[in-house]
Design an enzyme around this catalytic site. Structure first.
Site, PDB file in Angstrom:
ATOM      1  N   HIS A 161     -96.919  16.971 -25.492  1.00 14.20           N
ATOM      2  CA  HIS A 161     -96.593  18.025 -24.342  1.00 14.20           C
ATOM      3  C   HIS A 161     -97.694  19.038 -24.593  1.00 14.20           C
ATOM      4  O   HIS A 161     -97.802  19.718 -23.080  1.00 14.20           O
ATOM      5  CB  HIS A 161     -95.218  18.086 -24.107  1.00 14.20           C
ATOM      6  CG  HIS A 161     -95.011  19.022 -23.059  1.00 14.20           C
ATOM      7  ND1 HIS A 161     -95.213  18.478 -21.748  1.00 14.20           N
ATOM      8  CD2 HIS A 161     -94.691  20.254 -22.697  1.00 14.20           C
ATOM      9  CE1 HIS A 161     -94.704  19.484 -20.816  1.00 14.20           C
ATOM     10  NE2 HIS A 161     -94.605  20.518 -21.254  1.00 14.20           N
ATOM     11  N   CYS A 162     -97.819  19.431 -25.416  1.00 14.43           N
ATOM     12  CA  CYS A 162     -98.571  20.937 -25.295  1.00 14.43           C
ATOM     13  C   CYS A 162    -100.115  21.001 -25.384  1.00 14.43           C
ATOM     14  O   CYS A 162    -100.558  21.694 -24.589  1.00 14.43           O
ATOM     15  CB  CYS A 162     -98.181  21.676 -26.510  1.00 14.43           C
ATOM     16  SG  CYS A 162     -96.244  22.080 -26.463  1.00 14.43           S
ATOM     17  N   ILE A 163    -100.588  20.523 -26.461  1.00 16.44           N
ATOM     18  CA  ILE A 163    -102.103  20.652 -26.694  1.00 16.44           C
ATOM     19  C   ILE A 163    -102.920  20.265 -25.321  1.00 16.44           C
ATOM     20  O   ILE A 163    -103.873  20.745 -25.089  1.00 16.44           O
ATOM     21  CB  ILE A 163    -102.682  20.106 -27.923  1.00 16.44           C
ATOM     22  CG1 ILE A 163    -102.055  20.709 -29.106  1.00 16.44           C
ATOM     23  CG2 ILE A 163    -104.239  20.205 -28.250  1.00 16.44           C
ATOM     24  CD1 ILE A 163    -102.362  20.193 -30.613  1.00 16.44           C
ATOM     25  N   LEU A 193    -102.395  19.836 -22.366  1.00 11.17           N
ATOM     26  CA  LEU A 193    -101.804  20.442 -21.055  1.00 11.17           C
ATOM     27  C   LEU A 193    -102.199  22.081 -21.068  1.00 11.17           C
ATOM     28  O   LEU A 193    -102.456  22.563 -20.129  1.00 11.17           O
ATOM     29  CB  LEU A 193    -100.341  20.442 -20.846  1.00 11.17           C
ATOM     30  CG  LEU A 193     -99.938  18.812 -20.772  1.00 11.17           C
ATOM     31  CD1 LEU A 193     -98.404  18.601 -20.424  1.00 11.17           C
ATOM     32  CD2 LEU A 193    -100.804  17.956 -19.941  1.00 11.17           C
ATOM     33  N   ASP A 194    -102.004  22.835 -22.110  1.00 13.62           N
ATOM     34  CA  ASP A 194    -101.955  24.251 -22.232  1.00 13.62           C
ATOM     35  C   ASP A 194    -103.168  24.746 -21.612  1.00 13.62           C
ATOM     36  O   ASP A 194    -103.206  25.873 -20.941  1.00 13.62           O
ATOM     37  CB  ASP A 194    -101.769  24.890 -23.891  1.00 13.62           C
ATOM     38  CG  ASP A 194    -100.344  24.680 -24.234  1.00 13.62           C
ATOM     39  OD1 ASP A 194     -99.650  24.207 -23.186  1.00 13.62           O
ATOM     40  OD2 ASP A 194    -100.001  24.952 -25.271  1.00 13.62           O
TER      41      ASP A 194
END
Length: 435
Positions: A274-276, A278-279
């Site tokens: 979910h993080c890398i 999208l950030d």
């Protein structure tokens, strides 16, 4: 009206009731950690199936011990509900909702907005609120605060306190869990910072304070953008190395011998979770409001986005050398999780590669011991089949997309006719095509 000193005393005496909004990969481990610290926790989620599972003692997050989870539900320290009016029972509220991107690759703030509206309409005066969802800097002060004040009629610093503390969940990590991963915390005022520090210290070993929510928000973006840029760099170098007949994995192992100035990152079919992935788009979004162009981050993000197509080209090339086309070929994927030994396929590049292959007429099957079924972004549905000699032998091509520990090189090489290895599971061989 409760004062900050009253609140701190309530925390000290374990009388505080904590509400966790959003019971997924972040919220459920956090709720469990607080409940194990003998604090009363109410979990809020709009999914009635999750609520029912929790209240019957059924754990659905692999990083949580089933036995420990059942204990905190049985002893009454943790309950779940989809009744958001119960927010009024809580002294502290921690928001752990999803923050996806919309179809235009812009931040979808609807989940945070919905949580803020529910909080504003239901919270009591004297509540501490902390956001943990990944987002862009200024969200806490410029987006959340006006909504909560508008919906509640209450005033920050007088009637409630607001803070930001980025989640740092690493699914499958057996060393660092919620309790022993340092917690960064930034609050709008000094009272909120003291309350947040005291609250989190009840359950988490180390709390690191920063001067403002926007600093804490930028910390999360920095951590994951650092990884995105370095992984995108090694992915691009891997593609070049392949054209130059250089084994990038051998290059990395040699570079690792340098005792300073180098940290190893490894190539793969793309970055999931979910993080890398999208950030960078969150940071790009807010940077444009400050008339700033993030050239390096933009480039790294798009390198990652193109990786599944590059992997399709690898697959096509391997089949062409066997005088076969994608159309009509049986292609067996090993692993759809975005990283090894977890049951999480969020943003997994394997799903996009499967979509491309299926659209080109490939006959797709997959195995993943952690994920029994998938629906790809384009709507294809598949059930996991056995990781067996028969299924390996029946495939025209086996593609290793996730390096789960169950996938053994010798077994795959013994039974697969043709292999595209995107995770360096298989040693170099005549019928093996590496990333």
């Amino acid at each position: 009206m409760i004062t900050s000193d009253d609140f701190l005393q309530k925390i000290e005496s374990n009388q505080v009731i904590i509400g966790i909004i959003g019971l997924g990969y972040v919220g459920l481990p956090l709720a469990t950690t607080f409940a194990q610290a003998q604090l009363q926790v109410i979990g809020f989620d709009k999914n009635p199936d999750k609520v029912k599972k929790i209240n019957s003692g059924k754990n659905y997050i692999s990083d949580i011990s089933d036995e420990e989870f059942c204990e905190i539900v049985t002893n009454g320290k943790f309950t779940a509900t989809d009744d958001f009016s119960r927010i009024k029972e809580c002294d502290a509220l921690i928001i752990c909702v999803p923050t996806p991107l919309d179809i235009f690759q812009k931040p979808d703030m609807s989940f945070i907005e919905s949580a803020c509206i529910e909080i504003g309409q239901n919270m009591k005066p004297g509540t501490f609120i902390s956001l943990e969802s990944t987002t862009f800097p200024t969200t806490t002060e410029n987006f959340m605060l006006p909504i909560i004040e508008r919906e509640s009629g209450l005033k920050h610093g007088v009637d409630f306190w607001l803070a930001y503390s980025p989640e740092r969940v690493d699914p499958g990590n057996q060393t660092y869990k919620t309790k022993n991963t340092p917690k960064v915390l930034g609050a709008i005022n000094e009272e909120g910072l003291k309350i947040g520090e005291a609250l989190y210290k009840k359950a988490i070993q180390n709390v690191y304070l920063v001067s403002s929510p926007r600093v804490a928000e930028m910390v999360k973006i920095l951590e994951n953008t650092y990884r995105l840029i370095n992984i995108s760099l090694i992915n691009e170098l891997a593609l070049l190395a392949g054209k130059m007949d250089i084994n990038i994995w051998e290059v990395i192992e040699a570079a690792k011998t340098k005792p300073f100035g180098f940290q190893a990152f490894y190539p793969g079919p793309g970055i999931g979770g979910h993080c890398i992935p999208l950030d960078p788009f969150y940071l790009e979004y807010i940077a444009k409001k400050f008339d700033f162009d993030l050239t390096m981050i933009h480039t790294a993000g798009h390198i990652n986005m193109r990786m599944p197509h590059h992997m399709y080209n690898k697959i096509t090339s391997a089949l062409n050398r066997q005088k076969k086309a994608i159309n009509g070929s049986k292609i067996f994927f090993l692993g759809v999780a975005y990283k090894p030994n977890i049951n999480d396929e969020r943003e997994s590049p394997a799903l996009e590669i499967i979509d491309i292959i299926a659209n080109k007429g490939g006959i797709v099957s997959y195995n993943d011991p952690y994920i029994p079924s998938i629906t790809t972004p384009e709507g294809y549905s598949f059930q996991s089949i056995d990781y067996s000699a028969e299924n390996l032998e029946n495939a025209d091509l086996v593609v290793i997309t996730t390096n789960h520990s169950v996938y053994k090189a010798d077994f795959i090489m013994q039974h697969a006719h043709l292999i595209v290895d995107l995770r360096n599971v298989i040693p170099p061989a005549k019928n093996v095509y590496k990333l």
